[in-house]
Design a protein around this motif. Structure first.
Motif, PDB file in Angstrom:
ATOM      1  N   ARG A   1      95.812 -16.884 -49.604  1.00  0.00           N
ATOM      2  CA  ARG A   1      96.913 -18.163 -48.888  1.00  0.00           C
ATOM      3  C   ARG A   1      96.767 -19.204 -49.714  1.00  0.00           C
ATOM      4  O   ARG A   1      95.691 -19.783 -50.406  1.00  0.00           O
ATOM      5  N   THR A   2      98.188 -19.923 -50.098  1.00  0.00           N
ATOM      6  CA  THR A   2      98.184 -20.957 -50.532  1.00  0.00           C
ATOM      7  C   THR A   2      98.980 -22.169 -49.676  1.00  0.00           C
ATOM      8  O   THR A   2      99.679 -21.954 -48.964  1.00  0.00           O
ATOM      9  N   VAL A   3      98.135 -23.350 -49.637  1.00  0.00           N
ATOM     10  CA  VAL A   3      98.790 -24.500 -49.049  1.00  0.00           C
ATOM     11  C   VAL A   3      98.620 -25.731 -49.787  1.00  0.00           C
ATOM     12  O   VAL A   3      98.050 -25.668 -50.947  1.00  0.00           O
ATOM     13  N   LYS A   4      99.671 -26.704 -49.610  1.00  0.00           N
ATOM     14  CA  LYS A   4      99.515 -27.834 -50.373  1.00  0.00           C
ATOM     15  C   LYS A   4      98.990 -28.996 -49.443  1.00  0.00           C
ATOM     16  O   LYS A   4      99.058 -28.824 -48.388  1.00  0.00           O
ATOM     17  N   GLY A   5      98.132 -29.762 -49.987  1.00  0.00           N
ATOM     18  CA  GLY A   5      97.401 -30.904 -49.437  1.00  0.00           C
ATOM     19  C   GLY A   5      96.132 -31.425 -50.284  1.00  0.00           C
ATOM     20  O   GLY A   5      96.213 -31.212 -51.317  1.00  0.00           O
ATOM     21  N   ASP A   6      95.361 -32.020 -49.509  1.00  0.00           N
ATOM     22  CA  ASP A   6      94.013 -32.502 -49.936  1.00  0.00           C
ATOM     23  C   ASP A   6      92.894 -31.670 -49.281  1.00  0.00           C
ATOM     24  O   ASP A   6      92.675 -31.606 -48.135  1.00  0.00           O
ATOM     25  N   LEU A   7      92.417 -30.844 -49.972  1.00  0.00           N
ATOM     26  CA  LEU A   7      91.228 -30.156 -49.679  1.00  0.00           C
ATOM     27  C   LEU A   7      90.102 -30.759 -48.845  1.00  0.00           C
ATOM     28  O   LEU A   7      89.794 -30.403 -47.848  1.00  0.00           O
ATOM     29  N   LEU A   8      89.704 -32.185 -49.400  1.00  0.00           N
ATOM     30  CA  LEU A   8      88.711 -32.547 -48.533  1.00  0.00           C
ATOM     31  C   LEU A   8      89.125 -33.115 -47.127  1.00  0.00           C
ATOM     32  O   LEU A   8      88.426 -33.233 -46.311  1.00  0.00           O
ATOM     33  N   LYS A   9      90.547 -33.585 -47.222  1.00  0.00           N
ATOM     34  CA  LYS A   9      91.090 -34.002 -45.847  1.00  0.00           C
ATOM     35  C   LYS A   9      91.158 -32.702 -44.998  1.00  0.00           C
ATOM     36  O   LYS A   9      90.831 -32.807 -43.755  1.00  0.00           O
ATOM     37  N   LEU A  10      91.698 -31.663 -45.460  1.00  0.00           N
ATOM     38  CA  LEU A  10      91.573 -30.364 -44.551  1.00  0.00           C
ATOM     39  C   LEU A  10      90.447 -30.168 -44.128  1.00  0.00           C
ATOM     40  O   LEU A  10      90.288 -29.566 -42.863  1.00  0.00           O
ATOM     41  N   ALA A  11      89.354 -29.981 -44.957  1.00  0.00           N
ATOM     42  CA  ALA A  11      88.175 -29.657 -44.583  1.00  0.00           C
ATOM     43  C   ALA A  11      87.455 -30.598 -43.390  1.00  0.00           C
ATOM     44  O   ALA A  11      86.844 -30.203 -42.687  1.00  0.00           O
ATOM     45  N   LYS A  12      87.791 -32.045 -43.711  1.00  0.00           N
ATOM     46  CA  LYS A  12      87.414 -32.824 -42.528  1.00  0.00           C
ATOM     47  C   LYS A  12      87.974 -32.559 -41.271  1.00  0.00           C
ATOM     48  O   LYS A  12      87.475 -32.833 -40.029  1.00  0.00           O
ATOM     49  N   LYS A  13      89.233 -31.897 -41.191  1.00  0.00           N
ATOM     50  CA  LYS A  13      89.904 -31.558 -39.986  1.00  0.00           C
ATOM     51  C   LYS A  13      89.405 -30.444 -39.429  1.00  0.00           C
ATOM     52  O   LYS A  13      89.872 -29.904 -38.470  1.00  0.00           O
TER      53      LYS A  13
END
Length: 151
Positions: A2-14
């Protein structure tokens, strides 16, 4: 994959990932790219890296890790040793090491949500088409996501 655009660290925190994987060199620096951000935000990941033998080529294809509590969930940060050093131009990504480490990640973290950046294709200069095939093979049938950085 799966591919998404964004910030890995911010997504992980969420809470979007249980495990995040990033490529590291074997010199224990975490001084550039996402490794530098991880070092700053999750010092225990750098501590795990620092407990390995600095400069050991034996680390290629292995990983160190740290599990932290983020909000109401646990997040494991995987320091994947996918290149020996960072100096010079050209490809520093070790495809055999990437293959080995992702097989180990599947064994250790199978069944969890795994996120990663373009490991080995940024500062390491590797060919993403080759690397992505290796990752897909290693994480076959797993829930894994490439996060393409977009602020």
């Amino acid at each position: 994959m799966r591919t998404v655009k964004g910030d890995l660290l911010k997504l992980a925190k969420k809470g979007q990932f249980d495990v995040i994987v990033h490529g590291c060199n074997c010199i224990c620096t975490m001084g550039a790219g996402i490794a530098k951000q991880i070092k700053s935000q999750y010092p225990s990941a750098f501590e795990a890296d620092s407990k390995t033998i600095k400069g050991s080529k034996e680390k290629l294809g292995t990983f160190s890790s740290s599990t932290v509590t983020v909000g109401d969930h646990q997040l494991t940060i995987v320091n994947a040793y996918t290149q020996y050093h960072w100096r010079g131009n050209g490809n520093k990504a070790d495809y055999g090491a990437i293959r080995s480490v992702f097989k180990q990640i599947k064994q250790e973290f199978g069944g969890l949500k795994i996120g990663y950046p373009m490991i080995g294709a940024g500062l390491a200069g590797g060919d993403w088409s080759v690397i992505s095939s290796i990752i897909c093979e290693g994480l076959q049938n797993e829930n894994h996501t490439l996060v393409q950085y977009a602020p």
